[in-house]
Design a protein around this motif. Structure first.
Motif, PDB file in Angstrom:
ATOM      1  N   PHE A 252       6.721   1.964  -4.441  1.00  0.00           N
ATOM      2  CA  PHE A 252       5.275   2.094  -4.657  1.00  0.00           C
ATOM      3  C   PHE A 252       4.979   2.434  -6.111  1.00  0.00           C
ATOM      4  N   LEU A 253       5.689   3.430  -6.642  1.00  0.00           N
ATOM      5  CA  LEU A 253       5.414   3.852  -8.017  1.00  0.00           C
ATOM      6  C   LEU A 253       5.762   2.742  -9.013  1.00  0.00           C
TER       7      LEU A 253
ATOM      8  N   ARG B 212       0.822  -1.214   0.000  1.00  0.00           N
ATOM      9  CA  ARG B 212       0.000   0.000   0.000  1.00  0.00           C
ATOM     10  C   ARG B 212       0.854   1.262   0.000  1.00  0.00           C
ATOM     11  N   THR B 213       2.084   1.147   0.552  1.00  0.00           N
ATOM     12  CA  THR B 213       2.928   2.343   0.664  1.00  0.00           C
ATOM     13  C   THR B 213       4.279   2.183  -0.037  1.00  0.00           C
ATOM     14  N   GLY B 214       4.655   0.956  -0.343  1.00  0.00           N
ATOM     15  CA  GLY B 214       5.968   0.704  -0.934  1.00  0.00           C
ATOM     16  C   GLY B 214       7.081   0.583   0.087  1.00  0.00           C
ATOM     17  N   GLU B 215       6.745   0.701   1.352  1.00  0.00           N
ATOM     18  CA  GLU B 215       7.781   0.679   2.373  1.00  0.00           C
ATOM     19  C   GLU B 215       8.399  -0.714   2.503  1.00  0.00           C
ATOM     20  N   VAL B 216       9.733  -0.748   2.501  1.00  0.00           N
ATOM     21  CA  VAL B 216      10.459  -2.009   2.651  1.00  0.00           C
ATOM     22  C   VAL B 216      10.930  -2.130   4.101  1.00  0.00           C
ATOM     23  N   THR B 217      10.506  -3.190   4.773  1.00  0.00           N
ATOM     24  CA  THR B 217      10.952  -3.438   6.139  1.00  0.00           C
ATOM     25  C   THR B 217      11.869  -4.647   6.127  1.00  0.00           C
TER      26      THR B 217
ATOM     27  N   ASP C  68      14.975   3.091  12.826  1.00  0.00           N
ATOM     28  CA  ASP C  68      14.822   2.416  11.545  1.00  0.00           C
ATOM     29  C   ASP C  68      15.396   1.005  11.541  1.00  0.00           C
TER      30      ASP C  68
ATOM     31  N   GLN D 152       2.944   0.312  -8.916  1.00  0.00           N
ATOM     32  CA  GLN D 152       1.801   0.884  -9.638  1.00  0.00           C
ATOM     33  C   GLN D 152       1.997   0.786 -11.140  1.00  0.00           C
TER      34      GLN D 152
ATOM     35  N   ALA E 115      10.525   3.988  -0.251  1.00  0.00           N
ATOM     36  CA  ALA E 115       9.113   3.597  -0.302  1.00  0.00           C
ATOM     37  C   ALA E 115       8.438   4.168  -1.549  1.00  0.00           C
ATOM     38  N   GLU E 116       8.684   5.440  -1.813  1.00  0.00           N
ATOM     39  CA  GLU E 116       8.014   6.073  -2.946  1.00  0.00           C
ATOM     40  C   GLU E 116       8.364   5.393  -4.263  1.00  0.00           C
TER      41      GLU E 116
ATOM     42  N   LYS F  59      18.645  11.132   4.031  1.00  0.00           N
ATOM     43  CA  LYS F  59      18.066  10.307   5.088  1.00  0.00           C
ATOM     44  C   LYS F  59      18.917   9.085   5.441  1.00  0.00           C
ATOM     45  N   VAL F  60      19.613   9.232   6.546  1.00  0.00           N
ATOM     46  CA  VAL F  60      20.456   8.170   7.090  1.00  0.00           C
ATOM     47  C   VAL F  60      19.608   7.348   8.070  1.00  0.00           C
TER      48      VAL F  60
END
Lengths: 299, 802
Positions: free
Chosen positions: B779-780, B652-657, B719, B783, B775-776, B713-714
């Motif tokens: 996600f894109l 839903r957000t593209g976030e990789v955990t 995180d 999509q 994440a962005e 962003k480090v």
């Protein structure tokens, strides 16, 4: 590097306002977490810094009837610890925003009013104040006036503050206990980051679909935080079915046109994520929500 | 010999100083009468400096000197002398210093900077490697042909190419023609910033006697000495460079960056210390960047999945000046296929001048850059022949059979148990390694834990050798004290990696005394410290260990000679064990170390021998690359390993955990296992930054748009706190080595990006050929794929053909 400035420490509000109105390139300091960074980066000229911390009467946070009054010196930590906030589901949006605000050290220092006063479009407390329909109490050389927060924001970094005026307090109406509220955001990392975009939700009469009223505001998608009245109308007064939800998400995405130059999120991502945050927020706030949607969705 | 200290996790020798705040860094230094320098930087990526108006600034209160590039007419540069301390006539990147103020305070210097007027005439700029390579591209250095160049480097005057490294084996054209399957793909590893906690800084002074004194926050005080001595034409003994603790280096402090400029400014104010400390935003343009590689990979395979040919073309956007970026190219090049055997290959690595800040060493030094591409390509190749990525790697491994690497070096099982590493990592993250397991996994339904989330696994191998000069000596001095304690004096910089602790342990172990009796003085002074080339390349513990062994050999000889006199026996009859000298065959005749190491005093008072003070040095056998083949002894020690990740992608957000991250590295022998593991985890976290969130964002005019910690962003503790980090240190003995350790430092950062990208591809079916997997972007990409395929397949758990 921090440019040199003269430092003033008035004891009364009128003394502070007088300094603010007469000194050249004057800036008020409460927490300083925005101001000092701006001075350091050369984004704000401040030859005179007027520290408000010794000014009497800028009290922290208190309840006044059916309002919460957040004084100019109320820090994020103060707000997070305030029992007046804990008790009210309608104010959960303030706590949600506080928890992701900066980092522990910044939360001890930064003030809620300062966060609003800098009028940053993505400020953590912008969109919450919009859905809560808070009032800004401004104190200036000509006396005191109160304006709605939506009138306070004029554009990125621009507010209704006149020369010498101080954002003395935010007056936040406390919604009845049948309300629910939440603050959600997307950021690039889980640790300290500015919001790529954020969404505040306030749902009045949350458990009764027929009477339910939804308010929502977004941050970092336009020059100021913005409400979305049509989307609010779509989600209010009737069960939120999958169709209505999808319609609302579509309208929310279509209704914004974020600037393309943001380092924090592209317009495409912001459009997709406001819709996602709306669904995630409603899921969180409305317990029967999945059933409402499921009932409609199942064949 | 009984080992007591190597292999134990003794506490760090610098821990107390650091946690109490006692440790001092270059920015803490202050001297009476010290002056402060501030720099005015070019806003243009490429511009002619038409005019600089500095008189108003020079007249301001507190100002001692205002300098432009013309006032500092010296040349600097480590491999190619292509730079002035400040821009002269032409500014070649946005952020290049064009003027400087030296004043009695930082405030006065800043105020004066604002009074300087510079007129520029903007010139066409080249901002990336492909543009720089294009025919007719604007030249960053039209005078390239006139520069002084060290042997082994090949700039091409009339172009933007500052070095071209290549290596060839067999015949790649024939190899590709014979291949049943050819897989081709382009990749990119964009620019990154080190963001060490401590920013760059330097203090310099010209003494009345004509000496240059420097305090540098540098990984390599001797290299700083070399560069500034060469620049100013000073003999080495007239330059002293002092280095101390570093608040992180990661390669960003191995080049001489702010030092030559500070020294040049100090020349304008003789007798006074001049202090230049960059702020955070400045360090993005005022030091060096990292990575900045593009690559085109073309592999030929048999249908059964054997690699037969590799054609690799790497381009580096090296920035406006070559620094040590020159040396990154061979490392990226000959490591560019990873630890696999390919009979026919050709690898080219070209460094290009671009109108961007210079690229220098960056944790991994070329290895993560090209191995990201190689290890992503291995997954693509495995898929193309329908093989499991683990089985495909095991089939093509270099090490076991003693085959030759691209350099022509035979690599056998004594170089490390890479197969063991792969199996440990695969097991940790839930990838099968046996044919049965692979079949079982393929038969599994593609189960997904939650509808909005896809889980995937990926691994990548790593190999690394120290990228260093052929004569990159290290030296150590053992100084024995009256009570049998020992100073181990070395010029390697302690920058958080724990090398001083490791040095103390190795010395204690070899001398067979408790580690508490060893002291490693903090700080380097080129006047007193023994030579060390640089604290880089994961080399310090490895090189120092061998130098300590050589020094101890000499000390032991001297101790035995003195003891022989004391005992009145021939030297051959004296032996040493655990802090005691004794007569062989009659151990009742023994003397403790402290009675011998500072000379022996007879009962009548006369003394023999003397305070033991010995030096040992080490350099491995290395050569330049062969002009025709690019082969040679460019790698002097190998460390192999494998890293793998299990990730969860929020669709839903593209976030990789990252759920789990496993590293297995064959270190030969872990000197301090806990420090070694911490080093690996630190490197993994560093690598996760580049894999997931970090990247330098360029504006259209070549300016860095995110030059601050706000927007670069480090990863923070928040995180990484949920990640299950696993580290396996394998210990395959190093034949004939007195200490037994292989290089270990940067290795944990080498294969992080490909492991993550392979895992994300496994989870989502979406292939990324560059980083970061923010994440962005994820996600894109999801999509875009959904838009392409009207009936999207459910997220995959297993592999298969594309």
């Amino acid at each position: 590097m921090l440019r040199p400035f003269d430092y003033h420490r008035p004891r009364t509000l009128d003394e502070a306002c007088a300094l603010g109105a007469t000194l050249a390139d004057a800036a008020y300091l409460a927490g300083g977490t925005d101001l000092l960074v701006k001075i350091r980066d050369g984004k704000q000229r401040a030859r005179n810094v007027i520290d408000l911390k010794r000014v009497a009467g800028l009290g922290r946070v208190r309840r006044d009837g059916d309002h919460l009054v957040i004084g100019a010196l109320c820090t994020i930590t103060d707000l997070l610890h305030a029992e007046e906030v804990h008790a009210e589901p309608g104010l959960a949006v303030l706590r949600d925003a506080g928890v992701v605000f900066g980092c522990e050290e910044i939360r001890h220092r930064a003030t809620v009013c300062g966060n609003v006063a800098h009028a940053s479009p993505g400020a953590e407390y912008g969109s919450p104040m919009f859905v809560l329909e808070a009032d800004c109490v401004l104190h200036g050389p000509a006396g005191e006036r109160t304006i709605p927060v939506a009138d306070f924001y004029r554009g990125p970094g621009r507010s209704a503050l006149g020369p010498g005026e101080i954002l003395k307090a935010l007056r936040v109406p406390i919604a009845p206990r049948s309300a629910r509220s939440a603050y959600l955001r997307r950021s690039r990392v889980r640790g300290m980051d500015l919001a790529g975009l954020n969404l505040a939700l306030l749902v009045l009469d949350a458990t009764e679909p027929a009477r339910r009223r939804v308010r929502l505001a977004m941050g970092a998608v336009a020059g100021t935080p913005i409400r979305a009245p049509e989307v609010e109308a779509l989600l209010s007064g009737a069960p939120i079915t999958r169709d209505r939800l999808e319609q609302a998400k579509g309208a929310l995405s279509a209704g914004i046109s974020p600037r393309p130059t943001s380092l924090r999120a592209s317009p495409e991502y912001k459009k997709a994520m406001v819709a996602h945050l709306l669904e995630a927020g409603l899921e969180r706030l409305l317990e029967p929500f999945p059933e409402e949607v499921m009932a409609e969705a199942s064949p | 010999m009984e080992q007591r200290c190597i292999g134990t996790s003794v506490p760090r020798v610098d821990a107390l100083e650091k946690v109490t705040g006692e440790a001092r860094y270059v920015a803490d230094l202050s001297f009476p009468g010290m002056l402060h320098a501030k720099l005015l930087r070019s806003p243009h990526a490429h511009a002619r400096i038409v005019r600089i108006e500095k008189a108003a600034a020079a007249a301001m209160p507190g100002v001692h000197a205002v300098a432009t590039g013309k006032d500092l007419p010296w040349w600097v540069g480590e491999c190619i002398r292509d730079q002035r301390p400040m821009a002269v006539e032409t500014a070649r990147f946005a952020g290049e210093p064009v003027a400087a103020v030296v004043a009695s305070s930082e405030d006065a210097a800043l105020a004066a900077l604002e009074a300087i007027r510079v007129d520029y005439e903007p010139l066409p700029a080249v901002l990336d490697a492909r543009a720089a390579l294009a025919p007719g591209a604007p030249l960053v250095h039209p005078d390239l042909g006139t520069y002084h160049v060290l042997p082994g480097f090949r700039p091409s005057p009339g172009t933007n190419v500052f070095h071209h490294y290549f290596v060839k084996a067999g015949d790649v054209t024939k190899g590709l023609a014979r291949a049943a399957v050819v897989v081709e793909q382009e990749y990119e590893f964009p620019h990154l910033m080190h963001t060490a906690l401590e920013n760059h800084g330097c203090l310099a002074r010209y003494t009345a006697g004509g000496r240059l004194e420097v305090h540098a926050g540098a990984q390599s005080p001797f290299t700083v000495r070399n560069v500034v001595a060469e620049a100013f034409g000073l003999p080495r003994h007239r330059v002293s460079v002092r280095g101390g603790y570093l608040g992180g280096g990661f390669g960003g402090k191995s080049d001489a960056t702010v030092e030559p400029l500070t020294c040049a400014l100090a020349r304008l104010c003789p007798g006074r210390w001049v202090r230049l400390i960059l702020d955070r935003e400045e360090s993005f343009v005022g030091s060096v960047l990292g990575r900045g590689f593009r690559g085109r990979y073309r592999y030929g395979l048999t249908r059964r999945g054997r690699l037969v040919a590799a054609d690799i073309d790497l381009l580096m956007a090296g920035g406006a000046y070559s620094w040590t970026a020159v040396n990154i190219l061979p490392c990226a090049g000959h490591n560019g296929i990873g630890p696999y055997f390919v009979p026919d290959l050709e690898i080219h690595a070209r460094g290009l001048y671009t109108n961007t800040p210079p690229v220098g060493a960056y944790r991994g030094y070329g290895h993560p850059d090209s191995q990201f591409m190689a290890e992503r390509h291995m997954d693509l190749c495995a898929r193309a022949v329908g093989m499991d990525p683990v089985a495909f790697r095991l089939k093509n491994l270099l090490g076991k059979s003693g085959k030759k690497n691209p350099l022509g070096q035979r690599v056998d099982s004594s170089a490390g148990d890479l197969e063991g590493c792969i199996k440990l990592v695969a097991q940790d993250i839930g990838m099968a390694t046996s044919p049965e397991g692979i079949r079982a996994r393929e038969a599994e339904p593609s189960a997904v834990s939650r509808p909005a989330v896809a889980v995937g696994r990926g691994l990548a191998c790593l190999m690394k050798s120290p990228g260093q000069a052929t004569n990159a000596f290290t030296t150590v001095v053992l100084k024995f004290n009256e009570d049998g304690t020992v100073h181990v004096i070395s010029a390697v910089s302690e920058m958080g990696q724990g090398v001083h602790t490791a040095i103390a342990q190795i010395a204690a172990d070899l001398i067979e005394i408790p580690v508490e009796k060893v002291y490693v003085p903090q700080g380097t002074d080129t006047d007193y410290s023994p030579y060390d080339w640089q604290t880089v390349a994961s080399r310090a513990t490895w090189m120092q260990g061998r130098a300590i062994a050589a020094a101890w050999e000499k000390a032991r000889k001297e101790l035995r000679a003195t003891a022989a006199k004391a005992f009145g026996v021939p030297v051959a009859k004296v032996d040493y064990r655990r802090g005691t000298l004794f007569v062989r065959g009659d151990e009742s005749r023994a003397l403790p170390l402290e009675k011998v190491c500072h000379g022996y005093v007879f009962p009548d008072g006369h003394a023999v021998g003397g305070p033991v003070l010995v030096a040992g040095h080490y350099v491995p056998h290395a050569t330049y690359a062969d002009e025709q083949t690019g082969r040679g002894e460019l790698a002097t020690s190998w460390t192999f390993g494998c890293q793998g990740a299990e990730v969860e992608v929020d669709l839903r957000t593209g976030e990789v955990t990252v759920l789990r991250f496993s590293s297995a590295i064959d270190v030969g022998r872990a000197v301090n296992p806990e420090l070694a593991k911490a080093q690996v985890i630190g490197a993994v976290v560093f690598g996760l930054g580049g894999a997931l969130t970090e990247t330098v964002t360029w504006g259209p005019r070549g300016e860095i748009r995110n030059a601050s910690m706000t927007d670069y962003k480090v990863p923070t503790p928040e995180d990484v706190r949920g990640i299950d980090f696993r580290v396996h240190l394998l210990e395959t003995p190093v034949p004939g080595d007195p200490v037994g350790s292989r290089c270990l430092a940067e290795h944990g950062a080498v294969a992080v990006a490909p492991a993550i990208a392979n895992a994300v591809a496994d989870a989502t079916g979406v292939d990324f050929f560059d980083v970061p997997l923010a994440a962005e972007r994820v996600f894109l990409a999801l999509q875009a794929r959904a838009a392409q395929a009207p009936s999207p397949k459910p997220p995959r758990k297993a592999k298969g053909a594309r």
